[in-house]
Scaffold this motif. Structure first.
Motif, PDB file in Angstrom:
ATOM      1  N   PRO A  27       0.815  -1.224   0.000  1.00 16.88           N
ATOM      2  CA  PRO A  27       0.000   0.000   0.000  1.00 16.88           C
ATOM      3  C   PRO A  27       0.853   1.280   0.000  1.00 16.88           C
ATOM      4  O   PRO A  27       0.469   2.284  -0.605  1.00 16.88           O
ATOM      5  CB  PRO A  27      -0.822  -0.119   1.287  1.00 16.88           C
ATOM      6  CG  PRO A  27      -0.941  -1.592   1.513  1.00 16.88           C
ATOM      7  CD  PRO A  27       0.396  -2.149   1.067  1.00 16.88           C
ATOM      8  N   TYR A  30       1.854   1.829  -3.486  1.00 15.68           N
ATOM      9  CA  TYR A  30       0.713   2.402  -4.216  1.00 15.68           C
ATOM     10  C   TYR A  30       0.649   3.909  -3.972  1.00 15.68           C
ATOM     11  O   TYR A  30       0.409   4.688  -4.887  1.00 15.68           O
ATOM     12  CB  TYR A  30      -0.599   1.780  -3.739  1.00 15.68           C
ATOM     13  CG  TYR A  30      -0.878   0.359  -4.156  1.00 15.68           C
ATOM     14  CD1 TYR A  30       0.116  -0.515  -4.582  1.00 15.68           C
ATOM     15  CD2 TYR A  30      -2.167  -0.124  -4.097  1.00 15.68           C
ATOM     16  CE1 TYR A  30      -0.174  -1.818  -4.936  1.00 15.68           C
ATOM     17  CE2 TYR A  30      -2.472  -1.427  -4.463  1.00 15.68           C
ATOM     18  CZ  TYR A  30      -1.476  -2.276  -4.882  1.00 15.68           C
ATOM     19  OH  TYR A  30      -1.771  -3.564  -5.240  1.00 15.68           O
ATOM     20  N   GLU A  31       0.838   4.302  -2.726  1.00 21.00           N
ATOM     21  CA  GLU A  31       0.755   5.728  -2.388  1.00 21.00           C
ATOM     22  C   GLU A  31       1.870   6.527  -3.047  1.00 21.00           C
ATOM     23  O   GLU A  31       1.645   7.650  -3.514  1.00 21.00           O
ATOM     24  CB  GLU A  31       0.785   5.935  -0.877  1.00 21.00           C
ATOM     25  CG  GLU A  31       0.612   7.382  -0.502  1.00 21.00           C
ATOM     26  CD  GLU A  31       0.440   7.609   0.985  1.00 21.00           C
ATOM     27  OE1 GLU A  31       0.389   8.785   1.360  1.00 21.00           O
ATOM     28  OE2 GLU A  31       0.366   6.638   1.757  1.00 21.00           O
ATOM     29  N   ARG A  34       0.851   6.938  -6.632  1.00 22.90           N
ATOM     30  CA  ARG A  34      -0.282   7.874  -6.706  1.00 22.90           C
ATOM     31  C   ARG A  34       0.196   9.316  -6.526  1.00 22.90           C
ATOM     32  O   ARG A  34      -0.180  10.203  -7.288  1.00 22.90           O
ATOM     33  CB  ARG A  34      -1.285   7.479  -5.628  1.00 22.90           C
ATOM     34  CG  ARG A  34      -2.491   8.304  -5.505  1.00 22.90           C
ATOM     35  CD  ARG A  34      -3.533   7.641  -4.603  1.00 22.90           C
ATOM     36  NE  ARG A  34      -3.177   7.558  -3.202  1.00 22.90           N
ATOM     37  CZ  ARG A  34      -3.034   6.434  -2.514  1.00 22.90           C
ATOM     38  NH1 ARG A  34      -3.173   5.257  -3.088  1.00 22.90           N
ATOM     39  NH2 ARG A  34      -2.733   6.461  -1.231  1.00 22.90           N
ATOM     40  N   ALA A  57      -8.507   7.291   1.886  1.00 22.44           N
ATOM     41  CA  ALA A  57      -8.840   6.038   1.209  1.00 22.44           C
ATOM     42  C   ALA A  57     -10.126   5.476   1.794  1.00 22.44           C
ATOM     43  O   ALA A  57     -10.313   5.467   3.005  1.00 22.44           O
ATOM     44  CB  ALA A  57      -7.708   5.040   1.372  1.00 22.44           C
ATOM     45  N   SER A  59     -11.286   2.427   0.250  1.00 22.20           N
ATOM     46  CA  SER A  59     -11.178   0.998  -0.001  1.00 22.20           C
ATOM     47  C   SER A  59      -9.827   0.678  -0.623  1.00 22.20           C
ATOM     48  O   SER A  59      -9.229   1.513  -1.302  1.00 22.20           O
ATOM     49  CB  SER A  59     -12.348   0.564  -0.886  1.00 22.20           C
ATOM     50  OG  SER A  59     -11.994  -0.101  -2.018  1.00 22.20           O
ATOM     51  N   LEU A  60      -9.357  -0.523  -0.366  1.00 20.23           N
ATOM     52  CA  LEU A  60      -8.083  -0.999  -0.901  1.00 20.23           C
ATOM     53  C   LEU A  60      -8.211  -2.486  -1.201  1.00 20.23           C
ATOM     54  O   LEU A  60      -8.582  -3.263  -0.330  1.00 20.23           O
ATOM     55  CB  LEU A  60      -6.958  -0.767   0.110  1.00 20.23           C
ATOM     56  CG  LEU A  60      -5.592  -1.352  -0.230  1.00 20.23           C
ATOM     57  CD1 LEU A  60      -5.003  -0.714  -1.480  1.00 20.23           C
ATOM     58  CD2 LEU A  60      -4.638  -1.197   0.945  1.00 20.23           C
ATOM     59  N   GLU A 106      -6.379  -1.980  -6.425  1.00 21.07           N
ATOM     60  CA  GLU A 106      -7.133  -0.758  -6.648  1.00 21.07           C
ATOM     61  C   GLU A 106      -7.376  -0.071  -5.317  1.00 21.07           C
ATOM     62  O   GLU A 106      -7.734  -0.711  -4.330  1.00 21.07           O
ATOM     63  CB  GLU A 106      -8.472  -1.052  -7.319  1.00 21.07           C
ATOM     64  CG  GLU A 106      -9.273   0.214  -7.579  1.00 21.07           C
ATOM     65  CD  GLU A 106     -10.587  -0.046  -8.281  1.00 21.07           C
ATOM     66  OE1 GLU A 106     -10.869   0.645  -9.273  1.00 21.07           O
ATOM     67  OE2 GLU A 106     -11.331  -0.941  -7.831  1.00 21.07           O
ATOM     68  N   THR A 107      -7.156   1.220  -5.323  1.00 24.43           N
ATOM     69  CA  THR A 107      -7.456   2.060  -4.172  1.00 24.43           C
ATOM     70  C   THR A 107      -8.566   3.004  -4.586  1.00 24.43           C
ATOM     71  O   THR A 107      -8.533   3.554  -5.689  1.00 24.43           O
ATOM     72  CB  THR A 107      -6.227   2.891  -3.758  1.00 24.43           C
ATOM     73  OG1 THR A 107      -5.112   2.015  -3.576  1.00 24.43           O
ATOM     74  CG2 THR A 107      -6.487   3.656  -2.483  1.00 24.43           C
ATOM     75  N   LEU A 109     -10.149   6.449  -3.389  1.00 22.88           N
ATOM     76  CA  LEU A 109     -10.051   7.608  -2.516  1.00 22.88           C
ATOM     77  C   LEU A 109     -11.354   8.392  -2.641  1.00 22.88           C
ATOM     78  O   LEU A 109     -12.113   8.204  -3.581  1.00 22.88           O
ATOM     79  CB  LEU A 109      -8.881   8.499  -2.927  1.00 22.88           C
ATOM     80  CG  LEU A 109      -7.514   7.829  -3.047  1.00 22.88           C
ATOM     81  CD1 LEU A 109      -6.492   8.821  -3.549  1.00 22.88           C
ATOM     82  CD2 LEU A 109      -7.087   7.238  -1.731  1.00 22.88           C
TER      83      LEU A 109
END
Length: 134
Positions: A27, A30-31, A34, A57, A59-60, A106-107, A109
């Protein structure tokens, strides 16, 4: 579709005793991807927050496909498929140096107004910039 790639080196502190990337670090990767995608649009995540727009966020989802290891150079591919409104779905794919997909997810936000404490529409400057790139 807007695609941005960021390179990330796996450091020792990203790994467990066996030299494998600890699953909880993805995660963070991912950040990083992003944040760099947003920066590539000429928009600073920090400036968005300073203007009162937050992106928590909601959901992740993560799919672990293959392991990555200490000192690997990973490619984090961050994907926006449509112009965000209130929800901001972002897909992420991570590849190893061989070009093999090792992780995907998939995240989602949400644009959030710090003053009202409620979800809000994405700022126009943001949606306009994304629309130019998609």
């Amino acid at each position: 579709m807007l695609v941005h790639e960021t390179k990330i080196r796996v450091y020792y502190d990203d790994t467990d005793k066996m030299g494998v990337v600890y699953y909880g670090n993805y995660p963070r990767y991912y950040e990083i991807g992003r944040s760099e995608l947003i920066r590539s649009l000429g928009i600073s995540y920090k400036e968005m927050e300073e203007s009162g727009i937050m992106l928590p966020a909601s959901s992740l989802k993560i799919n672990y496909i293959k392991s990555s290891y200490y000192d690997d150079l990973l490619t984090v591919r961050t994907i926006i498929e449509k112009v965000p409104q209130v929800k901001f779905p972002i897909k992420t794919e991570i590849y190893n140096e061989k070009g093999e997909l090792i992780n995907e997810g998939e995240t989602i936000l949400a644009f959030f107004d710090e003053k009202t404490g409620k979800p809000c529409r994405a700022p126009k400057y943001f949606t306009d910039k994304v629309a130019e790139m998609i």
